[in-house]
Design a protein around this motif. Structure first.
Motif, short mmCIF file in Angstrom:
data_model
loop_
_atom_site.label_atom_id
_atom_site.label_comp_id
_atom_site.label_asym_id
_atom_site.label_seq_id
_atom_site.Cartn_x
_atom_site.Cartn_y
_atom_site.Cartn_z
N GLU A 14 -17.02 -32.66 65.72
CA GLU A 14 -18.16 -31.77 65.45
C GLU A 14 -17.92 -30.95 64.19
O GLU A 14 -18.84 -30.75 63.39
CB GLU A 14 -18.37 -30.83 66.62
N LEU A 15 -16.70 -30.48 64.00
CA LEU A 15 -16.39 -29.71 62.79
C LEU A 15 -16.50 -30.59 61.56
O LEU A 15 -16.94 -30.12 60.50
CB LEU A 15 -14.99 -29.10 62.90
N GLY A 16 -16.10 -31.87 61.67
CA GLY A 16 -16.26 -32.79 60.55
C GLY A 16 -17.72 -33.00 60.19
O GLY A 16 -18.08 -33.02 59.01
N VAL A 17 -18.58 -33.13 61.21
CA VAL A 17 -20.01 -33.27 60.95
C VAL A 17 -20.56 -31.99 60.33
O VAL A 17 -21.32 -32.03 59.35
CB VAL A 17 -20.77 -33.61 62.26
N PHE A 18 -20.16 -30.85 60.88
CA PHE A 18 -20.67 -29.57 60.39
C PHE A 18 -20.27 -29.31 58.94
O PHE A 18 -21.11 -29.04 58.09
CB PHE A 18 -20.18 -28.43 61.29
N PHE A 19 -18.95 -29.41 58.65
CA PHE A 19 -18.51 -29.11 57.29
C PHE A 19 -18.95 -30.18 56.29
O PHE A 19 -19.20 -29.88 55.13
CB PHE A 19 -16.99 -28.91 57.25
N GLY A 20 -19.06 -31.42 56.74
CA GLY A 20 -19.57 -32.46 55.85
C GLY A 20 -21.02 -32.22 55.49
O GLY A 20 -21.43 -32.38 54.33
N SER A 21 -21.83 -31.82 56.46
CA SER A 21 -23.24 -31.56 56.16
C SER A 21 -23.41 -30.29 55.33
O SER A 21 -24.29 -30.22 54.47
CB SER A 21 -24.05 -31.47 57.45
N LEU A 45 -32.14 -16.78 51.92
CA LEU A 45 -32.06 -16.29 53.29
C LEU A 45 -33.21 -16.82 54.14
O LEU A 45 -33.01 -17.17 55.32
CB LEU A 45 -32.04 -14.77 53.32
N LEU A 46 -34.39 -16.94 53.55
CA LEU A 46 -35.52 -17.50 54.27
C LEU A 46 -35.27 -18.97 54.62
O LEU A 46 -35.54 -19.40 55.75
CB LEU A 46 -36.80 -17.36 53.44
N CYS A 47 -34.73 -19.73 53.68
CA CYS A 47 -34.42 -21.15 53.94
C CYS A 47 -33.32 -21.28 55.00
O CYS A 47 -33.40 -22.16 55.87
CB CYS A 47 -33.99 -21.84 52.65
N PHE A 48 -32.32 -20.43 54.94
CA PHE A 48 -31.25 -20.46 55.95
C PHE A 48 -31.81 -20.13 57.33
O PHE A 48 -31.45 -20.74 58.32
CB PHE A 48 -30.14 -19.50 55.56
N GLY A 91 -33.33 -21.88 62.64
CA GLY A 91 -34.34 -21.94 63.70
C GLY A 91 -34.59 -23.35 64.18
O GLY A 91 -34.85 -23.58 65.36
N LEU A 92 -34.50 -24.32 63.29
CA LEU A 92 -34.67 -25.70 63.69
C LEU A 92 -33.47 -26.22 64.48
O LEU A 92 -33.60 -27.14 65.29
CB LEU A 92 -34.90 -26.58 62.46
N CYS A 93 -32.29 -25.64 64.25
CA CYS A 93 -31.09 -26.08 64.95
C CYS A 93 -30.89 -25.38 66.29
O CYS A 93 -30.10 -25.85 67.11
CB CYS A 93 -29.86 -25.84 64.07
#
Length: 183
Positions: A17-24, A97-100, A105-107
């Protein structure tokens, strides 16, 4: 023994999961397009490991062959052929900040679903030969047109990248002549 195996499996899943997170995250914040493409490869490889962890060997092999072996290599090839992208102007902090916030919110539904245990926790069964044969028949029977359409779309994208790279005069380089030393 099951407790040790479950602990090992959950720690391995956390590492993946960390690999997916940091890769993305690397895809989004990389300073160069080529680094973003390599981060995408790390993300796709981590997803293949998730498939392996859930005993979906066929999906893991397809992930590695199709997404990493074909599409990611095509992306790297197109980036190297077209050349570096122009730097985009920096966006204001409020916009970032709005994009983040919108992306977070989508996640949130996925985060809540994974923490509440809404996923099916039964062990996945390994597909037999009949299921794999059915996937092959479906791929070359029912899904042949979409499969070939995607391959033609990738071919058009590759030809477009070559055409754009040849049309740019700054990409043309002088070939060293035979009488000049290379060093």
């Amino acid at each position: 023994m099951d407790i040790v195996f479950d602990t090992y499996r959950s720690s391995l899943f956390t590492a993946i999961e960390l690999g997916v997170f940091f890769g993305s995250i690397g895809v989004v914040v990389a300073p160069s397009m080529i680094y973003a493409a390599f981060s995408l490869g790390i993300t796709l490889l981590s997803i293949a490991f998730v498939y392996l962890l859930f005993n979906a060997d066929l999906l893991a092999a397809a992930q590695v062959l199709v997404y990493i072996g074909a599409i990611n290599v095509l992306i790297v090839f197109a980036i190297m052929l077209v050349g570096p992208a122009p730097l985009l102007p920096s966006r204001p902090l409020a916009y970032r900040l709005l994009c983040f916030g919108a992306a977070s919110g989508l996640c949130l539904p996925l985060v809540f679903a994974s923490t509440e245990g809404l996923w099916n926790k039964t062990k996945l069964e390994i597909p037999g030969e009949d299921e794999i044969v059915q996937i092959g028949i479906g791929l070359f029977d029912r899904f042949l047109l979409p499969f070939e359409t995607v391959s033609l779309l990738l071919l058009v994208a590759l030809i477009g990248a070559i055409w754009i790279a040849r049309a740019r005069p700054e990409m043309k380089r002088e070939m060293p002549s035979q009488d000049k030393p290379l060093l």
